[in-house]
Scaffold this active site. Sequence first.
Site, PDB file in Angstrom:
ATOM      1  N   ASP A   1       0.777  -1.281  -0.070  1.00  0.00           N
ATOM      2  CA  ASP A   1       0.015   0.151   0.061  1.00  0.00           C
ATOM      3  C   ASP A   1       0.848   1.470   0.074  1.00  0.00           C
ATOM      4  O   ASP A   1       1.615   1.317   0.955  1.00  0.00           O
ATOM      5  CB  ASP A   1      -0.859  -0.041   1.477  1.00  0.00           C
ATOM      6  CG  ASP A   1      -1.907   1.287   1.307  1.00  0.00           C
ATOM      7  OD1 ASP A   1      -1.958   2.058   0.331  1.00  0.00           O
ATOM      8  OD2 ASP A   1      -2.474   1.194   2.261  1.00  0.00           O
TER       9      ASP A   1
ATOM     10  N   ASP B   1      -3.233   2.526  -5.853  1.00  0.00           N
ATOM     11  CA  ASP B   1      -2.026   2.568  -5.202  1.00  0.00           C
ATOM     12  C   ASP B   1      -1.797   1.280  -4.117  1.00  0.00           C
ATOM     13  O   ASP B   1      -1.002   1.305  -3.135  1.00  0.00           O
ATOM     14  CB  ASP B   1      -1.921   3.735  -4.261  1.00  0.00           C
ATOM     15  CG  ASP B   1      -3.114   3.713  -3.047  1.00  0.00           C
ATOM     16  OD1 ASP B   1      -3.972   3.243  -3.322  1.00  0.00           O
ATOM     17  OD2 ASP B   1      -2.588   4.021  -1.940  1.00  0.00           O
ATOM     18  N   GLU B   2      -2.656   0.400  -4.464  1.00  0.00           N
ATOM     19  CA  GLU B   2      -2.557  -1.299  -3.530  1.00  0.00           C
ATOM     20  C   GLU B   2      -2.524  -2.317  -4.388  1.00  0.00           C
ATOM     21  O   GLU B   2      -3.063  -2.075  -5.546  1.00  0.00           O
ATOM     22  CB  GLU B   2      -3.554  -1.204  -2.793  1.00  0.00           C
ATOM     23  CG  GLU B   2      -3.908  -0.229  -1.648  1.00  0.00           C
ATOM     24  CD  GLU B   2      -5.109  -0.424  -0.847  1.00  0.00           C
ATOM     25  OE1 GLU B   2      -5.669  -1.499  -0.512  1.00  0.00           O
ATOM     26  OE2 GLU B   2      -5.931   0.619  -0.944  1.00  0.00           O
TER      27      GLU B   2
HETATM   28 MG   LIG Z   1      -2.375   3.900   0.344  1.00  0.00          MG
END
Ligand SMILES: [Mg+2]
Length: 421
Positions: A9, A112-113
């Site tokens: 993350d 974003d993960e």
């Molecule tokens: Mg994040």
Amino acid sequence: MKKVIFHIDVNSAFLSWEAANRLKENPQGEDLRLLTAAVGGDQQKRHGIILAKSISAKKFGVRTGESILEARKKCPHLLLVPANYPLYREYSQAFQKILREYTPDVEPFSIDEAFMDMTGTQLLFGEPLQAAETIRRRMKKELGFTVNIGISSNKLLAKMASDFEKPDKIHTLFPEEIQEKMWHLPVDQLFFVGRATAGKLHQMGIETIGDLAKTEKSLLKKLLKKQGETIWNFANGIDFSVVQSQPVSNKGYGNSTTMSFDVTDADTAKTVLLALSETVGTRLREHQVLAEAISVEIKDTRLKSLSHQCTLDCPTDITNEIYQTAGRLFEEAWNGSPIRLLGVSAIRVTSSRNSRQLGLFDTQDYEKWEKLDDAIDKIRGKYGKDSIQRAAFLNKKNIDHMYGKRLKFQFTDGEKEDSDK
Ligand SMILES: [Mg+2]
């Protein structure tokens, strides 16, 4: 073999990526992450909300999702930088490219993960902690931003672990560590427990994830149906879903749209939900995956946002079924205040196609719906997406029958309010 799953993350993604990019262009410049700064949408349009903020901005009470106006009231000297989606996509791709050097089994979970199945890679990259350390360092050194990495034997626990102390940290949460590391957390921090569900759980006297884990499963099922079972499993660290590596081009299975007008009646809202469901269904069918759970997001004119979700009895890619579920979720969740944004997402997908177990009272002809979708997909594939549309859109000139240009994850970076502790 024991499964090894990573969840990676990016810390304050949008702000980090903007900061990293500015430092790349001007190494002598200031690091946005160290200033009282935030990324905000366009103030002129309706996307004028805070999308990500620095730790210092957070100390002033600036929150992700609130309006820029509100943020400025709390923090007049807040340095605002505009959102830059092309840049985010670029960084997101570079991020995933590094991950793919360690395993082909990378599942992008949002911009974003990502999840990685690292099972059996020990001989190549060392023990899980060592491999995670290599990835963490490379992100920082080569791309200029920090990540949190959660390590476990399933996706749920890996995701929970990456949310522990931030930034730039690696955490493990193996099943034997659940009691010590997860059970003391407030129940709303459990993945899949939204505000509405947390409220119901509180009424039952369930405050922590541990309380939930120790509650009678049948009681939860009675109260929350299928979701009750799912969150009981999660609280006990049980999650059978597998990492689904997807083609790089995959854009995710969520859609939301900010309306150019305020929606004040349920009929119009549902027409918009139908348009969103069309796009979500089409995309699922295109990638031959099924939604296990559907979520609806509603943002009102005060930019108060709420999302409501449910697990389906049987995974689906049928537009009508997605729409009916979305409509029901909307009715349960909407409080009647004027709406600016609506979203529909398939929040969990699976590629396993089990035969549908028909419920006793389920008289729906799913096969017919599948054939309908199939025919519509073929016509659109051949003659374009506007070649055929539902009659519901005929007199709705201000609603596009297939919303889908904006992806859900392009709207905020999905950071939870309390996530960057
Ligand atoms: Mg994040």
